[in-house]
Write a protein that holds these residues in place. Structure first.
Motif, PDB file in Angstrom:
ATOM      1  N   ARG A  45       0.899  -1.183   0.002  1.00 51.14           N
ATOM      2  CA  ARG A  45       0.252   0.124  -0.133  1.00 51.14           C
ATOM      3  C   ARG A  45       0.988   1.154  -0.086  1.00 51.14           C
ATOM      4  NH1 ARG A  45      -2.089   3.131   4.324  1.00 51.14           N
ATOM      5  NH2 ARG A  45      -1.438   1.520   5.781  1.00 51.14           N
ATOM      6  N   ILE A  46       0.674   2.014  -1.084  1.00 56.33           N
ATOM      7  CA  ILE A  46       1.751   3.105  -1.426  1.00 56.33           C
ATOM      8  C   ILE A  46       1.416   4.333  -0.384  1.00 56.33           C
ATOM      9  CG2 ILE A  46       2.460   4.711  -2.913  1.00 56.33           C
ATOM     10  CD1 ILE A  46       1.764   2.729  -5.157  1.00 56.33           C
ATOM     11  N   ILE A  47       2.522   4.653   0.323  1.00 58.03           N
ATOM     12  CA  ILE A  47       2.406   5.886   1.191  1.00 58.03           C
ATOM     13  C   ILE A  47       2.736   7.314   0.444  1.00 58.03           C
ATOM     14  CG2 ILE A  47       3.024   7.162   3.311  1.00 58.03           C
ATOM     15  CD1 ILE A  47       3.194   4.273   4.649  1.00 58.03           C
ATOM     16  N   ARG A  48       4.111   6.813  -0.240  1.00 61.35           N
ATOM     17  CA  ARG A  48       4.610   8.129  -1.111  1.00 61.35           C
ATOM     18  C   ARG A  48       5.355   7.537  -2.050  1.00 61.35           C
ATOM     19  NH1 ARG A  48       8.861  12.082   1.751  1.00 61.35           N
ATOM     20  NH2 ARG A  48      10.247  10.247   1.353  1.00 61.35           N
ATOM     21  N   ILE A  49       5.173   8.078  -3.293  1.00 62.57           N
ATOM     22  CA  ILE A  49       5.971   7.860  -4.485  1.00 62.57           C
ATOM     23  C   ILE A  49       6.589   9.033  -5.311  1.00 62.57           C
ATOM     24  CG2 ILE A  49       3.915   7.290  -5.901  1.00 62.57           C
ATOM     25  CD1 ILE A  49       5.750   5.080  -7.285  1.00 62.57           C
TER      26      ILE A  49
END
Length: 406
Positions: A45-49
């Motif tokens: 689950r992406i928090i920051r990219i």
């Protein structure tokens, strides 16, 4: 390989959905949409990219915003109504888009539909851009064979939601800007103006008034430890952001505080009610079952307090209780909307009643934001006048004292 096909190196942080542990890494991909899809396939689950090097990012490759999705909904609705096939509609909007990220997204959806996926299934693969509400309405449109009508309703809903968000942003920007200016003015006076007076007072050879001494002590402390103040402010901001993302209890408490802030609180409360009414009206029009609709509505209110109350309403409705009675028991909805819902339930026109409620509150918010400057001007004068006036009085007290002695 063309310039637009050059792989971009992205760094990312996220949560492993299997273990719940934080993780991070890097990934090379053609664009951010493809990178996000690949990371999610790994169970993250992406928090920051973000790109590791901004120089590698094409100037035309921008973040996809909710406004882009609103415009897309209107474009698709218009083209389908004109008889353009869905695949061709995506081809036209994709090839003509000036945002490379949006272009890639649209052409990927087109490819999925060509490969046999339904429109709804293609959208559900991209939850970052198409939420449950969007997918539910599209699914209802596909099943009933009226996709262009439902897309028109989605477009109208998205446009009104974006308009409401802009109004709330405008309402919040003004007082925040005032506070920032007040802090900056005070800091400049303490760091640069007070030290000048302090040198002047040293030649007096007399005891300074207590108030003046306190201000000078504060100025000296700020000159010595300004970095501590900045560090503490940065730490507070980071801590608030961290817990706001990860702690429902913290988010609930913070949103509850927002609702009781003078002037701003009532606007945020009306905004949550307007979102509730507009979203439920749109879903009711599409024929989505009430319990399922309330699940989607809970995530659209924009406030955790209202979100939790809507879920409580859903649980009561699922047991057979009327919607208006369930809303009355939460004590967060005003009498007006409860009465309108009751009339809608009795007459079978709840979608129309809720739409009227949403229109009323959106217009009310518009008027409140327009009048916000008039409401805040006295408060601004008190804050700025009090801060600057106190510092001026503190610096001139010794001069007044010296004049009285002479």
């Amino acid at each position: 390989m063309s310039k637009n096909d050059t792989p971009i190196e992205y760094s990312w942080r996220g949560i492993n959905t299997a273990t719940g542990q934080p993780t991070k890494g890097t990934l090379s991909s053609q664009n951010i949409t493809t990178a996000q899809t690949e990371i999610r396939r790994q169970g993250i689950r992406i928090i920051r990219i973000k790109p590791k090097s901004k120089s590698l990012l094409s100037p035309r490759q921008k973040k996809i915003t909710s406004k882009d999705i609103a415009i897309l909904s209107r474009q698709l609705s218009t083209m389908l109504e004109a008889g353009v096939p869905l695949v061709q509609a995506f081809e036209i909007t994709g090839q003509g888009h000036d945002n490379e990220s949006m272009k890639t997204l649209l052409l990927d959806i087109k490819k999925d539909i060509e490969n046999g996926l339904s429109f709804t299934e293609a959208l559900k693969k991209r939850p970052d851009y198409f939420d449950d509400l969007f997918c539910s309405l599209v699914q209802a449109g596909e099943q009933a064979g009226v996709l262009e009508i439902l897309l028109d309703k989605i477009a109208t809903y998205k446009e009104k939601t974006e308009s409401l968000k802009a109004k709330i942003k405008k309402a919040l920007t003004y007082p925040i800007a005032v506070l920032i200016v007040a802090v900056l003015v005070t800091a400049i006076l303490l760091l640069f103006v007070v030290p000048v007076f302090e040198e002047l007072f040293q030649d007096f050879g007399a005891d300074l008034p207590l108030f003046t001494r306190l201000v000078i002590d504060l100025s000296e402390w700020l000159q010595a430890f300004w970095w501590v103040v900045l560090g503490v402010l940065a730490a507070i901001i980071m801590i608030v952001r961290f817990f706001h993302k990860r702690s429902p209890i913290f988010r609930h408490t913070l949103d509850k505080i927002y609702l009781i802030v003078p002037v701003i609180g009532p606007i945020l409360r009306k905004a949550a009610i307007a979102r509730f009414a507009r979203t439920l009206s749109t879903l009711s029009t599409a024929g989505v079952p009430l319990v399922d609709a309330l699940t989607s509505v809970s995530g659209a209110t924009g406030n955790h307090v209202y979100s939790q109350q809507v879920l409580a309403i859903r649980d009561k409705v699922s047991t057979g209780q009327q919607l208006q009675l369930s809303m009355q028991q939460t004590e967060v909805f005003p009498f007006l909307i409860i009465q309108m819902v009751a009339i809608g339930e009795e007459s079978g026109s709840m979608d129309k009643m809720l739409s009227k409620v949403a229109d009323f509150y959106e217009e009310d918010i518009d008027n409140a934001v327009d009048n916000l400057s008039d409401l805040l001007e006295p408060l601004i004068m008190v804050i700025l006048g009090g801060l600057v006036g106190s510092l001026v009085v503190a610096m001139y007290l010794p001069i007044f004292k010296l004049g009285s002695v002479i």
